[in-house]
Design a protein around this motif. Sequence first.
Motif, PDB file in Angstrom:
ATOM      1  N   ASP A 255       0.792  -1.227   0.000  1.00 38.07           N
ATOM      2  CA  ASP A 255       0.000   0.000   0.000  1.00 38.07           C
ATOM      3  C   ASP A 255       0.827   1.280   0.000  1.00 38.07           C
ATOM      4  O   ASP A 255       0.283   2.366   0.081  1.00 38.07           O
ATOM      5  N   PHE A 256       2.171   1.172  -0.085  1.00 40.78           N
ATOM      6  CA  PHE A 256       2.963   2.388  -0.126  1.00 40.78           C
ATOM      7  C   PHE A 256       2.883   3.017  -1.516  1.00 40.78           C
ATOM      8  O   PHE A 256       2.608   2.342  -2.509  1.00 40.78           O
ATOM      9  N   GLY A 257       3.140   4.337  -1.591  1.00 43.66           N
ATOM     10  CA  GLY A 257       3.070   5.031  -2.872  1.00 43.66           C
ATOM     11  C   GLY A 257       4.276   4.743  -3.741  1.00 43.66           C
ATOM     12  O   GLY A 257       5.379   4.500  -3.232  1.00 43.66           O
ATOM     13  N   PRO A 258       4.110   4.749  -5.068  1.00 43.16           N
ATOM     14  CA  PRO A 258       5.222   4.452  -5.974  1.00 43.16           C
ATOM     15  C   PRO A 258       6.382   5.422  -5.825  1.00 43.16           C
ATOM     16  O   PRO A 258       7.532   5.081  -6.108  1.00 43.16           O
ATOM     17  N   GLU A 259       6.092   6.640  -5.345  1.00 39.10           N
ATOM     18  CA  GLU A 259       7.159   7.614  -5.168  1.00 39.10           C
ATOM     19  C   GLU A 259       8.109   7.223  -4.037  1.00 39.10           C
ATOM     20  O   GLU A 259       9.199   7.783  -3.901  1.00 39.10           O
ATOM     21  N   GLN A 260       7.722   6.253  -3.218  1.00 41.04           N
ATOM     22  CA  GLN A 260       8.572   5.813  -2.117  1.00 41.04           C
ATOM     23  C   GLN A 260       9.427   4.597  -2.474  1.00 41.04           C
ATOM     24  O   GLN A 260      10.253   4.172  -1.679  1.00 41.04           O
ATOM     25  N   LEU A 261       9.250   4.036  -3.673  1.00 37.83           N
ATOM     26  CA  LEU A 261       9.960   2.822  -4.047  1.00 37.83           C
ATOM     27  C   LEU A 261      11.477   2.999  -3.985  1.00 37.83           C
ATOM     28  O   LEU A 261      12.193   2.151  -3.452  1.00 37.83           O
ATOM     29  N   ALA A 262      11.967   4.106  -4.533  1.00 35.72           N
ATOM     30  CA  ALA A 262      13.407   4.347  -4.513  1.00 35.72           C
ATOM     31  C   ALA A 262      13.921   4.425  -3.075  1.00 35.72           C
ATOM     32  O   ALA A 262      15.005   3.909  -2.760  1.00 35.72           O
ATOM     33  N   GLY A 263      13.131   5.050  -2.207  1.00 34.12           N
ATOM     34  CA  GLY A 263      13.519   5.156  -0.803  1.00 34.12           C
ATOM     35  C   GLY A 263      13.651   3.803  -0.138  1.00 34.12           C
ATOM     36  O   GLY A 263      14.578   3.565   0.658  1.00 34.12           O
ATOM     37  N   TRP A 264      12.750   2.883  -0.463  1.00 36.72           N
ATOM     38  CA  TRP A 264      12.819   1.545   0.133  1.00 36.72           C
ATOM     39  C   TRP A 264      14.026   0.766  -0.389  1.00 36.72           C
ATOM     40  O   TRP A 264      14.640  -0.003   0.351  1.00 36.72           O
ATOM     41  N   HIS A 265      14.386   0.975  -1.638  1.00 36.33           N
ATOM     42  CA  HIS A 265      15.592   0.334  -2.162  1.00 36.33           C
ATOM     43  C   HIS A 265      16.832   0.842  -1.416  1.00 36.33           C
ATOM     44  O   HIS A 265      17.724   0.065  -1.060  1.00 36.33           O
ATOM     45  N   ILE A 266      16.879   2.142  -1.185  1.00 36.01           N
ATOM     46  CA  ILE A 266      18.000   2.714  -0.447  1.00 36.01           C
ATOM     47  C   ILE A 266      17.996   2.220   0.993  1.00 36.01           C
ATOM     48  O   ILE A 266      19.047   1.919   1.577  1.00 36.01           O
ATOM     49  N   PHE A 267      16.796   2.112   1.573  1.00 36.56           N
ATOM     50  CA  PHE A 267      16.685   1.601   2.939  1.00 36.56           C
ATOM     51  C   PHE A 267      17.233   0.180   3.028  1.00 36.56           C
ATOM     52  O   PHE A 267      17.895  -0.193   4.000  1.00 36.56           O
ATOM     53  N   ASN A 268      16.953  -0.623   2.012  1.00 35.98           N
ATOM     54  CA  ASN A 268      17.461  -1.996   2.006  1.00 35.98           C
ATOM     55  C   ASN A 268      18.997  -2.013   1.974  1.00 35.98           C
ATOM     56  O   ASN A 268      19.638  -2.825   2.651  1.00 35.98           O
ATOM     57  N   THR A 269      19.571  -1.119   1.173  1.00 34.82           N
ATOM     58  CA  THR A 269      21.034  -1.005   1.147  1.00 34.82           C
ATOM     59  C   THR A 269      21.561  -0.604   2.523  1.00 34.82           C
ATOM     60  O   THR A 269      22.571  -1.136   3.011  1.00 34.82           O
ATOM     61  N   TRP A 270      20.871   0.333   3.159  1.00 42.15           N
ATOM     62  CA  TRP A 270      21.237   0.762   4.514  1.00 42.15           C
ATOM     63  C   TRP A 270      21.170  -0.419   5.489  1.00 42.15           C
ATOM     64  O   TRP A 270      22.066  -0.593   6.325  1.00 42.15           O
ATOM     65  N   LEU A 271      20.101  -1.216   5.382  1.00 45.73           N
ATOM     66  CA  LEU A 271      19.961  -2.379   6.256  1.00 45.73           C
ATOM     67  C   LEU A 271      21.143  -3.327   6.109  1.00 45.73           C
ATOM     68  O   LEU A 271      21.697  -3.816   7.105  1.00 45.73           O
ATOM     69  N   GLN A 272      21.528  -3.594   4.877  1.00 45.73           N
ATOM     70  CA  GLN A 272      22.629  -4.523   4.630  1.00 45.73           C
ATOM     71  C   GLN A 272      23.926  -4.028   5.254  1.00 45.73           C
ATOM     72  O   GLN A 272      24.681  -4.805   5.857  1.00 45.73           O
ATOM     73  N   ARG A 273      24.176  -2.734   5.136  1.00 41.40           N
ATOM     74  CA  ARG A 273      25.394  -2.172   5.702  1.00 41.40           C
ATOM     75  C   ARG A 273      25.366  -2.188   7.223  1.00 41.40           C
ATOM     76  O   ARG A 273      26.369  -2.504   7.872  1.00 41.40           O
TER      77      ARG A 273
END
Length: 247
Positions: free
Chosen positions: A10-28
């Motif tokens: 249910d998140f907006g498509p404009e937040q997709l890039a943010g979630w990808h970056i968040f995933n990178t942050w999680l990995q680090r």
Amino acid sequence: MPYQFTVSPDFGPEQLAGWHIFNTWLQRQLNTDIHFETFDNFENQRQAIREDKVDIIYANPYDASFLVREKNFVAVATPRKPDETTIVVQADSPIQTVEALTPGCTIAQTDDPDISMMGMIMLEPANLDAGNTEISVQDSYIQVAKTLIQGNADVGFFMTEAFDALSNLVKSQLRPLVSSDIQIVSHVLLIGPEMASKKDELTSKLAAMDTDSQGQKLLQSLKFEKWVPVDEEEMEFMIDLIEALAA
């Protein structure tokens, strides 16, 4: 094999890039491999959960109950952004109040379970329920808006945040009737049994995200102010509330 991370559809498509970056942050932050995958709808995501193909999820409150009670996920943190529902009609609709809606009316909505549940509760003053209304399920809130504007539904259910994010042009053709104001139900980040040992570390990292400029920018891309830790008692209270509302 990397851990699997996903977010509620249910998140907006404009937040997709943010979630990808968040995933990178999680990995680090956790020094481990995490694969980010999105799902087009709730049913596909739930199937992946049932097949134990999800290890970490930003979940809506309704699904959090199943994840915690049935799949042994534990809550880590929440952005404390209340999930509220707004009931909307076409701008020139003669309907001025919920009570003016009548049996047989068509409701446009996504398959977002907590918004659908809250919307139906808010229609109770009109003596409406799933048995005397027609449901038109749409793929997104943009499609819900389009369905209303084209006159193919009498009323629509929106996550309030999603309605507020619509363009001014779209909103000018719609009119909200009423919005919920529960304030204590929100999405939450959960981790599954395979990641349980990382709970304390992840909680600490998330809670500190707003203390540096890079973390603040990431939070802004997700439209969050900060992450707030969630303990077991708080999670159980929210689940009990959701189940009581659904009863």
